[in-house]
Write a protein that holds these residues in place. Structure first.
Motif, PDB file in Angstrom:
ATOM      1  N   GLY A 297      46.642  46.257  44.400  1.00 52.16           N
ATOM      2  CA  GLY A 297      45.864  46.585  43.217  1.00 52.16           C
ATOM      3  C   GLY A 297      44.529  47.185  43.611  1.00 52.16           C
ATOM      4  O   GLY A 297      44.258  47.428  44.792  1.00 52.16           O
ATOM      5  N   ARG A 298      43.702  47.412  42.604  1.00 51.52           N
ATOM      6  CA  ARG A 298      42.407  48.036  42.837  1.00 51.52           C
ATOM      7  C   ARG A 298      41.311  47.238  42.150  1.00 51.52           C
ATOM      8  O   ARG A 298      41.574  46.459  41.241  1.00 51.52           O
ATOM      9  N   LEU A 299      40.115  47.498  42.598  1.00 52.57           N
ATOM     10  CA  LEU A 299      38.920  46.973  41.951  1.00 52.57           C
ATOM     11  C   LEU A 299      37.910  48.107  42.041  1.00 52.57           C
ATOM     12  O   LEU A 299      37.598  48.585  43.142  1.00 52.57           O
ATOM     13  N   ASP A 300      37.433  48.585  40.900  1.00 51.26           N
ATOM     14  CA  ASP A 300      36.550  49.739  40.878  1.00 51.26           C
ATOM     15  C   ASP A 300      35.337  49.536  41.772  1.00 51.26           C
ATOM     16  O   ASP A 300      34.897  48.404  42.017  1.00 51.26           O
TER      17      ASP A 300
ATOM     18  N   PRO B 157      51.980  45.588  36.568  1.00 52.63           N
ATOM     19  CA  PRO B 157      51.763  44.913  35.282  1.00 52.63           C
ATOM     20  C   PRO B 157      53.012  44.243  34.710  1.00 52.63           C
ATOM     21  O   PRO B 157      52.899  43.327  33.894  1.00 52.63           O
ATOM     22  N   LYS B 158      54.203  44.668  35.121  1.00 52.76           N
ATOM     23  CA  LYS B 158      55.411  44.062  34.549  1.00 52.76           C
ATOM     24  C   LYS B 158      55.531  42.582  34.911  1.00 52.76           C
ATOM     25  O   LYS B 158      56.214  41.829  34.235  1.00 52.76           O
TER      26      LYS B 158
ATOM     27  N   PRO C 289      48.151  36.844  35.713  1.00 52.41           N
ATOM     28  CA  PRO C 289      46.832  36.783  35.070  1.00 52.41           C
ATOM     29  C   PRO C 289      45.697  37.073  36.050  1.00 52.41           C
ATOM     30  O   PRO C 289      45.729  36.627  37.198  1.00 52.41           O
ATOM     31  N   LYS C 290      44.727  37.834  35.562  1.00 56.66           N
ATOM     32  CA  LYS C 290      43.525  38.156  36.342  1.00 56.66           C
ATOM     33  C   LYS C 290      42.329  37.751  35.498  1.00 56.66           C
ATOM     34  O   LYS C 290      42.190  38.200  34.363  1.00 56.66           O
TER      35      LYS C 290
ATOM     36  N   GLU D 230      47.378  42.678  32.246  1.00 58.76           N
ATOM     37  CA  GLU D 230      47.720  44.079  32.483  1.00 58.76           C
ATOM     38  C   GLU D 230      46.557  44.643  33.290  1.00 58.76           C
ATOM     39  O   GLU D 230      45.593  43.940  33.548  1.00 58.76           O
ATOM     40  N   GLY D 231      46.634  45.862  33.697  1.00 59.63           N
ATOM     41  CA  GLY D 231      45.576  46.381  34.548  1.00 59.63           C
ATOM     42  C   GLY D 231      45.351  47.864  34.376  1.00 59.63           C
ATOM     43  O   GLY D 231      45.544  48.638  35.302  1.00 59.63           O
TER      44      GLY D 231
END
Length: 179
Positions: free
Chosen positions: A41-44, A66-67, A71-72, A138-139
């Motif tokens: 995943g990413r984190l801006d 996302p499927k 939870p984040k 979702e992300g």
């Protein structure tokens, strides 16, 4: 299998190289010496907090896709004081330009004991700020920032605290540990 939990500082790219930029920006390679791991995943760049890295493709997909609805949880410092209606809107899902969001968990929280952000957020004497905990499953691109703005409370500081069962607890900014 290797799983790295990294507390990504503000202004660090969620990748190991910075190609195409005329100036050198901080990347994961400035902090992490664990060969063969890649971000799940990413984190801006302007967000802080938990970034998971692994060498296991299946785990990477389970974390990032996302499927799987992992939870984040984000601790979000917002401008103003969200009222119950704003929190209810976050909980039921808000309309964004790319469609409605899934329902989120949202609550006001006391200001967490976090490391100082460099540079610090802008403080405005006439406008209060509030911390909320927001959990999404979702992300989308810049989703949390867009959600808080949609309910009238722009994000000032964004810290991802938890992904699934993994948290930042005990991990200082700019440091990492193996899970």
């Amino acid at each position: 299998m290797t799983l790295v939990l990294f507390n990504k500082p503000y202004d660090v790219l969620s990748q190991f190289t910075d190609r195409g930029s005329p100036t050198t920006r901080a990347t994961l390679s400035d902090f992490i010496d664990a060969p063969g791991v890649y971000p799940a995943g990413r984190l801006d760049r302007d967000s802080e907090g938990l970034l998971l890295l692994t060498d296991d493709g299946r785990l990477q997909a389970r974390i990032a896709d996302p499927k799987f609805k992992l939870p984040k949880t984000y601790w979000v410092q917002v401008e103003g004081v969200p009222d119950d209606a704003a929190l209810a809107a976050l909980r039921t899902g808000v309309s964004l330009n790319d469609g409605p969001t899934r329902p989120a968990e949202a609550e006001r929280i006391d200001a967490p004991a976090l490391w100082p952000r460099v540079p610090p957020i802008r403080q405005r004497a006439s406008i209060p700020d509030t911390w909320i905990a927001l959990t999404i499953r979702e992300g989308r691109n810049r989703q949390v920032r867009r959600m808080t703005a949609a309910v009238g409370h722009p994000t000032l500081r964004l810290v991802r605290w938890r992904v699934g069962d993994w948290t930042l607890d005990g991990i200082a900014s700019g440091t990492w540990t193996r899970a």
